[in-house]
Design an enzyme around this catalytic site. Structure first.
Site, PDB file in Angstrom:
ATOM      1  N   ASP A 165       0.828  -1.199   0.000  1.00 33.55           N
ATOM      2  CA  ASP A 165       0.000   0.000   0.000  1.00 33.55           C
ATOM      3  C   ASP A 165       0.871   1.262   0.000  1.00 33.55           C
ATOM      4  O   ASP A 165       1.885   1.329   0.713  1.00 33.55           O
ATOM      5  CB  ASP A 165      -0.864  -0.035   1.278  1.00 33.55           C
ATOM      6  N   GLU A 181       2.049  -0.232  -4.814  1.00 32.24           N
ATOM      7  CA  GLU A 181       1.043   0.748  -5.221  1.00 32.24           C
ATOM      8  C   GLU A 181       1.731   2.106  -5.259  1.00 32.24           C
ATOM      9  O   GLU A 181       2.128   2.628  -4.215  1.00 32.24           O
ATOM     10  CB  GLU A 181      -0.129   0.806  -4.231  1.00 32.24           C
TER      11      GLU A 181
HETATM   12  C1  GLC Z   1      -4.268   3.042  -0.650  1.00 29.57           C
HETATM   13  C2  GLC Z   1      -5.496   2.178  -0.683  1.00 29.57           C
HETATM   14  C3  GLC Z   1      -6.675   3.015  -0.302  1.00 29.57           C
HETATM   15  C4  GLC Z   1      -6.469   3.519   1.093  1.00 29.57           C
HETATM   16  C5  GLC Z   1      -5.142   4.255   1.217  1.00 29.57           C
HETATM   17  C6  GLC Z   1      -4.762   4.433   2.638  1.00 29.57           C
HETATM   18  O1  GLC Z   1      -4.293   4.027  -1.607  1.00 29.57           O
HETATM   19  O2  GLC Z   1      -5.619   1.591  -1.945  1.00 29.57           O
HETATM   20  O3  GLC Z   1      -7.870   2.317  -0.411  1.00 29.57           O
HETATM   21  O4  GLC Z   1      -7.500   4.390   1.469  1.00 29.57           O
HETATM   22  O5  GLC Z   1      -4.089   3.538   0.622  1.00 29.57           O
HETATM   23  O6  GLC Z   1      -4.329   3.212   3.186  1.00 29.57           O
END
Ligand code: GLC
Length: 525
Positions: A201, A264
């Site tokens: 994440d 991500e």
């Molecule tokens: C990432 C996740 C999202 C979340 C954020 C905070 O972007 O995909 O859903 O709100 O992180 O953890």
């Protein structure tokens, strides 16, 4: 082909566990539900599932606020349910990836409870604590991605803590070696349980400026954007030190054999590709989200494919993502007809594809009445299109009132299940589900689609065309990206897959007129 890792050959499918299948009738999806649907996924032809967070959480951000990194939230089941799921998936030939959320924990995590207990606590430095400004305001101008200041005042200890997202999601201090060790132990906990990899994440946010300098103003900001866009994230994202951390995560995974580390990362391509690591020692794949945000025209997509391919370091394996739980669904972004073209594009491009649950049946964004909004992003910044509930509505298994998702009251309203559901598309040869199955099966049987080069990427008018080549095999892909016919020049060959009835198996050569919204894959002579 034989030299490629499973995650280079395979296709990843994201499951949002709250919304996939509810077995116990509480209206929220669970691990037993996912296990019950594994056969469906295996038959679909994907190779790996990635589960969004399933860990104990107060659910302020629906699991992205974790209060125990090494357990399962009771709403999803137990560790034994998890073990059973992994075992069953492996029997069916499916890999299991889990979400790793190292940037922040829940404010209810024992680490944070300790950290906030007093300035002298041994875990104080595990989070980012600063004195307020002399006027009592926040320590600097940093903004939360969920609206407002990123600093939360803690009256009992007289300092503020930093949260990139909600105040209930305090950021961990990755400059503290104890945090790095604790998080490494988390990776090992799940690797020891047999997971095949992680989606990390907000990887690009992990490290913040050591000097806590103010972020500069963004001169291009427009008020209909999320509030934090008012600043350039110069000191709060993509800091050079992040790459050391990524390397160390990768070392841990590599010590377990062929596992996959995916980041991500929402950054422009030149910065994104640095996350592969200068010696291929970074993440295996920094998620490439360009298809989610791209202007949907043949020339634009042709250009972004070419630019991305050119920017990839020699050791890098590409990847493409069509949708996820943070963005409007592809069928709502570009419409039902073009969603089929997007399927063919995703599954014929070079690099690992990631699908979002429900996209294989062309699910559209659900409509959420204001009183039913659950997403904190929407609740904190209403009306600027930040809400993520629409793309998180329950999977539509059949046309019944609860779409076969639950026997209870679904946690989010069911979308238009009559328009898109598995049961009715199952038997229809030209449904989008059938198209996905055919594309996934073609990708599996045709090495050129996996290991082949990509070339001649062009826009022939509003038709995107490219070739995938391996040895003597040459495949030509043509995707009409508008709802009007498109004339193209095609090499001679035979259509091996078309998005519309009646074209498969046809021989073509030279001039060809594609129907509106039609895509074809041609095996060239
Ligand atoms: C990432 C996740 C999202 C979340 C954020 C905070 O972007 O995909 O859903 O709100 O992180 O953890």
């Amino acid at each position: 082909m034989t030299t490629l890792a499973w995650w280079q050959k395979g296709v990843i499918y994201q499951v949002y566990p709250r919304s996939f299948q509810d077995e116990n009738g509480d209206g929220v999806g669970d691990l037993a539900g996912i296990a019950a649907r594994l056969e469906y996924l295996a038959t679909l032809g994907i190779d790996a599932i990635w589960l969004s967070p399933i860990y104990p959480s107060p659910m302020a951000d629906f699991g992205y606020d974790i209060s125990d990194y090494c357990a399962i939230d009771p709403v999803f089941g137990t560790l034994s349910d998890f073990d059973r799921l992994v075992e069953r998936a492996h029997v069916l030939g499916l890999r299991v990836l889990v979400d790793f959320v190292p940037d922040h924990s829940s404010d209810q995590h024992p680490w944070f409870l300790d950290s906030r207990a007093s300035r002298a606590n041994a875990k104080r430095d595990w989070y980012l604590w600063r004195d307020p400004a002399p006027d009592g305001g926040p320590p600097n101008n940093w903004l939360s991605r969920m609206g407002g200041s990123a600093w939360e005042w803690d009256p009992s200890s007289g300092q503020c803590y930093y949260h990139s997202f909600l105040p209930q999601q305090p950021d961990l201090n990755w400059r503290n070696p104890e945090v790095c060790e604790a998080m490494d132990a988390v990776l090992r906990f799940w690797l020891d349980r047999g997971v095949d990899g992680f989606r990390v994440d907000v990887l690009w946010l992990l490290i913040k400026d050591a000097l806590f300098r103010d972020n500069p103003t963004n001169p291009q900001f427009s008020p209909d954007e999320p509030g934090h866009h008012a600043q350039l994230q110069t000191h709060t994202e993509d800091q050079p030190e992040v790459h050391n951390i990524v390397r160390s995560m990768r070392r841990t995974l590599d010590s377990y054999g062929e596992r996959v580390l995916i980041g991500e990362i929402y950054l422009p391509v030149p910065q994104l590709v640095r996350y592969y690591g200068s010696a291929g020692d970074g993440v295996n794949m920094p998620f490439n989200f360009q298809l989610i945000t791209a202007r949907w025209t043949a020339s634009n997509i042709a250009q972004l494919i070419t630019t991305y391919e050119r920017a990839l370091p020699v050791h890098a394996w590409p990847n493409w993502v069509l949708g996820n739980h943070d963005n409007p669904r592809v069928a709502s972004r570009i419409g039902a007809a073009q969603a089929r073209i997007a399927a063919m594009l995703l599954l014929t491009l070079r690099g690992t594809p990631t699908l979002y649950y429900g996209d294989e049946i062309g699910m559209a964004d659900g409509k959420i009445q204001p009183e039913l909004v659950r997403d904190p992003a929407e609740l904190r910044q209403p009306g600027i299109g930040q809400g993520r509930d629409p793309e998180r509505t329950p999977m539509q298994w059949d046309a019944s009132g609860k779409a076969g998702f639950t026997r209870g009251k679904p946690w989010l309203p069911i979308g238009n299940a009559a328009a898109a559901n598995v049961a009715s598309q199952d038997g229809e040869s030209w449904s989008i589900l059938a198209l996905y199955r055919r594309l996934l099966s073609l990708r599996r049987s045709e090495p050129a689609l996996v290991a082949g080069s990509i070339g001649n990427v062009t826009a022939q008018g509003h038709v995107l065309t490219f070739e995938r080549c391996l040895g003597s095999v040459r495949l030509f892909v043509a995707l009409n990206m508008e709802d009007r016919p498109g004339a193209i020049t095609s090499p001679a060959g035979r259509v091996v897959l078309s998005t519309r009835e009646g074209r498969d198996g046809h021989r073509i050569a030279g001039e060809l007129i594609l129907d509106s919204d039609e895509g074809i894959v041609v095996a060239c002579d």
